[in-house]
Scaffold this motif. Structure first.
Motif, PDB file in Angstrom:
ATOM      1  N   ASN A 178     -38.754   1.538 -21.321  1.00  0.00           N
ATOM      2  CA  ASN A 178     -39.586   0.356 -21.583  1.00  0.00           C
ATOM      3  C   ASN A 178     -40.980   0.748 -22.089  1.00  0.00           C
ATOM      4  OD1 ASN A 178     -39.904  -2.392 -21.798  1.00  0.00           O
ATOM      5  ND2 ASN A 178     -40.365  -2.725 -19.645  1.00  0.00           N
ATOM      6  N   GLY A 179     -40.998   1.742 -22.965  1.00  0.00           N
ATOM      7  CA  GLY A 179     -42.249   2.152 -23.591  1.00  0.00           C
ATOM      8  C   GLY A 179     -43.010   3.227 -22.853  1.00  0.00           C
ATOM      9  N   MET A 180     -42.550   3.628 -21.690  1.00  0.00           N
ATOM     10  CA  MET A 180     -43.332   4.552 -20.870  1.00  0.00           C
ATOM     11  C   MET A 180     -43.247   6.003 -21.330  1.00  0.00           C
ATOM     12  SD  MET A 180     -43.165   3.036 -16.984  1.00  0.00           S
ATOM     13  CE  MET A 180     -41.393   2.770 -16.879  1.00  0.00           C
ATOM     14  N   ALA A 239     -36.614 -11.313 -24.044  1.00  0.00           N
ATOM     15  CA  ALA A 239     -36.228  -9.965 -24.466  1.00  0.00           C
ATOM     16  C   ALA A 239     -36.010  -9.025 -23.288  1.00  0.00           C
ATOM     17  CB  ALA A 239     -37.288  -9.389 -25.397  1.00  0.00           C
ATOM     18  N   GLY A 240     -36.144  -9.530 -22.076  1.00  0.00           N
ATOM     19  CA  GLY A 240     -35.898  -8.705 -20.893  1.00  0.00           C
ATOM     20  C   GLY A 240     -36.901  -8.990 -19.791  1.00  0.00           C
ATOM     21  N   VAL A 241     -36.622  -8.461 -18.614  1.00  0.00           N
ATOM     22  CA  VAL A 241     -37.516  -8.650 -17.473  1.00  0.00           C
ATOM     23  C   VAL A 241     -38.877  -8.032 -17.786  1.00  0.00           C
ATOM     24  CG1 VAL A 241     -37.905  -8.105 -15.044  1.00  0.00           C
ATOM     25  CG2 VAL A 241     -35.608  -8.683 -15.840  1.00  0.00           C
ATOM     26  N   GLY A 242     -39.931  -8.826 -17.637  1.00  0.00           N
ATOM     27  CA  GLY A 242     -41.274  -8.353 -17.918  1.00  0.00           C
ATOM     28  C   GLY A 242     -41.725  -8.593 -19.343  1.00  0.00           C
ATOM     29  N   THR A 280     -41.193 -25.763 -10.436  1.00  0.00           N
ATOM     30  CA  THR A 280     -39.795 -25.976 -10.791  1.00  0.00           C
ATOM     31  C   THR A 280     -39.011 -24.678 -10.657  1.00  0.00           C
ATOM     32  OG1 THR A 280     -40.348 -25.604 -13.132  1.00  0.00           O
ATOM     33  CG2 THR A 280     -40.247 -27.895 -12.367  1.00  0.00           C
ATOM     34  N   GLN A 281     -37.703 -24.799 -10.636  1.00  0.00           N
ATOM     35  CA  GLN A 281     -36.814 -23.644 -10.567  1.00  0.00           C
ATOM     36  C   GLN A 281     -36.102 -23.505 -11.903  1.00  0.00           C
ATOM     37  OE1 GLN A 281     -33.967 -23.793  -7.353  1.00  0.00           O
ATOM     38  NE2 GLN A 281     -32.800 -22.035  -8.131  1.00  0.00           N
ATOM     39  N   LEU A 282     -36.526 -22.516 -12.689  1.00  0.00           N
ATOM     40  CA  LEU A 282     -35.940 -22.265 -14.006  1.00  0.00           C
ATOM     41  C   LEU A 282     -35.123 -20.988 -13.950  1.00  0.00           C
ATOM     42  CD1 LEU A 282     -39.166 -22.997 -16.102  1.00  0.00           C
ATOM     43  CD2 LEU A 282     -37.268 -24.576 -15.665  1.00  0.00           C
ATOM     44  N   VAL A 283     -34.036 -20.939 -14.670  1.00  0.00           N
ATOM     45  CA  VAL A 283     -33.142 -19.774 -14.649  1.00  0.00           C
ATOM     46  C   VAL A 283     -33.462 -18.861 -15.829  1.00  0.00           C
ATOM     47  CG1 VAL A 283     -30.752 -18.981 -14.720  1.00  0.00           C
ATOM     48  CG2 VAL A 283     -31.331 -21.103 -13.527  1.00  0.00           C
ATOM     49  N   HIS A 284     -33.901 -17.641 -15.530  1.00  0.00           N
ATOM     50  CA  HIS A 284     -34.202 -16.674 -16.579  1.00  0.00           C
ATOM     51  C   HIS A 284     -32.964 -15.846 -16.918  1.00  0.00           C
ATOM     52  CE1 HIS A 284     -35.771 -12.531 -17.780  1.00  0.00           C
ATOM     53  NE2 HIS A 284     -35.977 -13.314 -18.812  1.00  0.00           N
ATOM     54  N   VAL A 285     -32.665 -15.752 -18.206  1.00  0.00           N
ATOM     55  CA  VAL A 285     -31.545 -14.944 -18.686  1.00  0.00           C
ATOM     56  C   VAL A 285     -32.113 -13.826 -19.554  1.00  0.00           C
ATOM     57  CG1 VAL A 285     -29.364 -14.939 -19.947  1.00  0.00           C
ATOM     58  CG2 VAL A 285     -30.078 -16.995 -18.705  1.00  0.00           C
ATOM     59  N   PRO A 286     -32.123 -12.571 -19.070  1.00  0.00           N
ATOM     60  CA  PRO A 286     -32.677 -11.469 -19.856  1.00  0.00           C
ATOM     61  C   PRO A 286     -31.700 -10.957 -20.906  1.00  0.00           C
ATOM     62  CG  PRO A 286     -31.947 -10.661 -17.729  1.00  0.00           C
ATOM     63  CD  PRO A 286     -31.717 -12.154 -17.721  1.00  0.00           C
ATOM     64  N   TYR A 287     -32.224 -10.621 -22.073  1.00  0.00           N
ATOM     65  CA  TYR A 287     -31.432 -10.036 -23.152  1.00  0.00           C
ATOM     66  C   TYR A 287     -32.044  -8.675 -23.521  1.00  0.00           C
ATOM     67  CZ  TYR A 287     -29.323 -14.672 -23.825  1.00  0.00           C
ATOM     68  OH  TYR A 287     -28.649 -15.844 -23.647  1.00  0.00           O
ATOM     69  N   LYS A 288     -31.419  -8.007 -24.463  1.00  0.00           N
ATOM     70  CA  LYS A 288     -31.954  -6.730 -24.923  1.00  0.00           C
ATOM     71  C   LYS A 288     -32.967  -6.898 -26.050  1.00  0.00           C
ATOM     72  CE  LYS A 288     -27.989  -3.907 -23.553  1.00  0.00           C
ATOM     73  NZ  LYS A 288     -26.938  -2.935 -23.992  1.00  0.00           N
ATOM     74  N   ASN A 322     -35.369 -10.281 -28.429  1.00  0.00           N
ATOM     75  CA  ASN A 322     -35.613 -11.698 -28.691  1.00  0.00           C
ATOM     76  C   ASN A 322     -34.537 -12.324 -29.570  1.00  0.00           C
ATOM     77  OD1 ASN A 322     -37.961 -12.265 -27.223  1.00  0.00           O
ATOM     78  ND2 ASN A 322     -39.264 -11.355 -28.796  1.00  0.00           N
ATOM     79  N   ALA A 323     -33.978 -11.534 -30.483  1.00  0.00           N
ATOM     80  CA  ALA A 323     -33.043 -12.078 -31.461  1.00  0.00           C
ATOM     81  C   ALA A 323     -31.828 -12.720 -30.788  1.00  0.00           C
ATOM     82  CB  ALA A 323     -32.598 -10.997 -32.433  1.00  0.00           C
ATOM     83  N   GLN A 324     -31.261 -12.035 -29.792  1.00  0.00           N
ATOM     84  CA  GLN A 324     -30.067 -12.568 -29.132  1.00  0.00           C
ATOM     85  C   GLN A 324     -30.405 -13.813 -28.316  1.00  0.00           C
ATOM     86  OE1 GLN A 324     -27.973  -9.728 -26.717  1.00  0.00           O
ATOM     87  NE2 GLN A 324     -26.327 -11.143 -26.199  1.00  0.00           N
ATOM     88  N   ALA A 325     -31.571 -13.810 -27.678  1.00  0.00           N
ATOM     89  CA  ALA A 325     -31.995 -14.988 -26.922  1.00  0.00           C
ATOM     90  C   ALA A 325     -32.161 -16.181 -27.851  1.00  0.00           C
ATOM     91  CB  ALA A 325     -33.299 -14.694 -26.184  1.00  0.00           C
ATOM     92  N   LEU A 326     -32.768 -15.941 -29.013  1.00  0.00           N
ATOM     93  CA  LEU A 326     -32.977 -17.028 -29.969  1.00  0.00           C
ATOM     94  C   LEU A 326     -31.642 -17.560 -30.482  1.00  0.00           C
ATOM     95  CD1 LEU A 326     -35.083 -18.695 -31.478  1.00  0.00           C
ATOM     96  CD2 LEU A 326     -35.053 -16.964 -33.291  1.00  0.00           C
ATOM     97  N   THR A 327     -30.695 -16.667 -30.709  1.00  0.00           N
ATOM     98  CA  THR A 327     -29.359 -17.088 -31.160  1.00  0.00           C
ATOM     99  C   THR A 327     -28.713 -18.033 -30.154  1.00  0.00           C
ATOM    100  OG1 THR A 327     -29.009 -15.046 -32.421  1.00  0.00           O
ATOM    101  CG2 THR A 327     -27.041 -16.270 -31.765  1.00  0.00           C
ATOM    102  N   ASP A 328     -28.867 -17.724 -28.867  1.00  0.00           N
ATOM    103  CA  ASP A 328     -28.249 -18.559 -27.836  1.00  0.00           C
ATOM    104  C   ASP A 328     -28.991 -19.879 -27.634  1.00  0.00           C
ATOM    105  OD1 ASP A 328     -26.249 -16.775 -27.525  1.00  0.00           O
ATOM    106  OD2 ASP A 328     -26.818 -16.066 -25.535  1.00  0.00           O
ATOM    107  N   VAL A 329     -30.263 -19.917 -27.975  1.00  0.00           N
ATOM    108  CA  VAL A 329     -30.978 -21.202 -27.961  1.00  0.00           C
ATOM    109  C   VAL A 329     -30.479 -22.056 -29.122  1.00  0.00           C
ATOM    110  CG1 VAL A 329     -33.204 -22.352 -28.224  1.00  0.00           C
ATOM    111  CG2 VAL A 329     -33.033 -20.322 -26.810  1.00  0.00           C
ATOM    112  N   LEU A 330     -30.374 -21.457 -30.280  1.00  0.00           N
ATOM    113  CA  LEU A 330     -29.913 -22.192 -31.464  1.00  0.00           C
ATOM    114  C   LEU A 330     -28.516 -22.775 -31.252  1.00  0.00           C
ATOM    115  CD1 LEU A 330     -31.208 -19.719 -34.195  1.00  0.00           C
ATOM    116  CD2 LEU A 330     -31.904 -22.115 -33.967  1.00  0.00           C
ATOM    117  N   SER A 331     -27.663 -22.052 -30.511  1.00  0.00           N
ATOM    118  CA  SER A 331     -26.291 -22.534 -30.280  1.00  0.00           C
ATOM    119  C   SER A 331     -26.212 -23.505 -29.113  1.00  0.00           C
ATOM    120  CB  SER A 331     -25.369 -21.344 -30.007  1.00  0.00           C
ATOM    121  OG  SER A 331     -25.687 -20.728 -28.770  1.00  0.00           O
ATOM    122  N   GLY A 332     -27.325 -23.680 -28.400  1.00  0.00           N
ATOM    123  CA  GLY A 332     -27.328 -24.603 -27.274  1.00  0.00           C
ATOM    124  C   GLY A 332     -26.900 -23.999 -25.956  1.00  0.00           C
ATOM    125  N   GLN A 333     -26.666 -22.682 -25.911  1.00  0.00           N
ATOM    126  CA  GLN A 333     -26.263 -22.040 -24.661  1.00  0.00           C
ATOM    127  C   GLN A 333     -27.427 -21.911 -23.689  1.00  0.00           C
ATOM    128  OE1 GLN A 333     -23.424 -18.702 -24.878  1.00  0.00           O
ATOM    129  NE2 GLN A 333     -23.396 -19.003 -27.091  1.00  0.00           N
TER     130      GLN A 333
END
Length: 324
Positions: free
Chosen positions: A70-72, A158-161, A177-185, A187-198
């Motif tokens: 993670n950049g370290m 794009a991931g935790v943190g 509120t209680q929101l569910v975070h879904v981490p990806y590897k 931003n691109a994959q997260a954006l794809t799943d927003v666009l598809s409504g997942q």
């Protein structure tokens, strides 16, 4: 007396030698370490600035990618490099101001003591978006849905943190509120799943969401920074919508190992300022890249690092984000 004179002579010689080194700097290629893979946001910024600074300084600034942990890995490499101005770090917020609070094990470097800040080069923010066909039509509506259905609204990052994750955690804290975070590897994959409504929504980088917003495939509610984004001037900030103190941005900046000659730091800062005014740099990083160019002073960048360390430490603790 002879010992005193000898000591003064040695001090004078040391100062003269240091001055000579600074005066002759640079005399060989400069390595710019990017602690991420090639093609990412920090890598693009590094290569754009390296090209302009190479032309101005008369030596090559060679960008080297040292990703991992993670950049370290790349960040630690520069922390332990010789403080001679020939190994620099083009870093982002994560390794310097998020990782020290996010990881259970202490980072192998001290983000304050082990570096000499040169300049915060750029800043970028996120935009809260939902799918274009989402039944949610505003931020108040999103919060109302989250309160009515705890644990059912999901968002990706794009991931935790990552900045998008921390923005979501801050929203959950401020709205209770209680929101569910879904981490990806990424931003691109997260954006794809927003666009598809997942996913219900996401805090995505402005530059990647802007084309989808303009095409109507995403519906934007607010940006995460302290002011509106230049490429999305009609989208309000979270604070404008009543979320006082909501500000999540990420920086990109240039640093050297601690102990680097202040004259070399000053020379490099001047070169960053000069490059930031170049029309080609502005076009690539602002108009096309969605960044805000900062080119602040070393003292301003040091203060930003200190401030962000406190901000993210409190956020990670308050949100009970598990240590990685």
């Amino acid at each position: 007396m002879h010992k005193l004179l000898g000591g003064l002579a040695l001090c004078a010689l040391a100062l003269t030698s240091a001055g000579a080194r600074a005066d002759s700097y640079p005399s060989k290629p400069i390595r710019v370490i990017v602690p991420y893979v090639a093609g990412g946001a920090a890598d693009i910024t590094a290569r754009v600035f390296a090209q302009k600074m190479s032309m101005s300084m008369g030596v090559a600034l060679v960008v080297e990618n040292k990703p991992g942990a993670n950049g370290m890995i790349g960040t630690d490499f520069v922390a332990k490099a010789a403080p001679d101005g020939y190994t620099l770090l083009l870093d982002a917020s994560g390794p310097l101001v998020v990782n020290p609070s996010l990881y259970a094990r202490k980072t192998p470097y001290d983000p304050v003591k082990d570096f000499a800040p040169i300049s915060q080069i750029a800043s970028y923010q996120y935009v809260l978006v939902v799918p274009g066909k989402s039944p949610i039509h505003g931020l108040d509506d999103l919060v109302a849905q989250a309160r009515a259905h705890p644990g059912q609204l999901s968002y990706g990052s794009a991931g935790v943190g990552a900045g998008g994750h921390l923005a979501g955690e801050l929203l959950a804290l401020m709205t209770h509120t209680q929101l569910v975070h879904v981490p990806y590897k990424g931003n691109a994959q997260a954006l794809t799943d927003v666009l598809s409504g997942q996913l219900s929504f996401t805090f995505d980088t402005v530059v990647t969401s802007a084309p989808q917003i303009q095409a109507g495939r995403l519906r934007p509610f607010a940006v995460s920074g302290p002011h509106r984004a230049s490429v999305l001037p009609d989208i309000p900030t979270m604070e404008e919508l009543g979320y006082k103190g909501f500000s999540i941005t990420q920086f990109q900046g240039l640093l050297a190992p601690a102990g680097t000659d202040p004259a070399i730091i000053a020379r490099l800062h001047d070169e960053v300022v000069k490059a930031s005014r170049d029309p080609d740099v502005v076009r690539k990083l602002v108009t096309e890249g969605g960044n805000d160019l900062v080119a602040g002073t070393p003292a301003e960048f040091a203060a930003q690092i200190e401030s962000d360390l406190g901000l993210y430490r409190r956020l990670i603790e308050d949100a009970n984000i598990p240590k990685q």
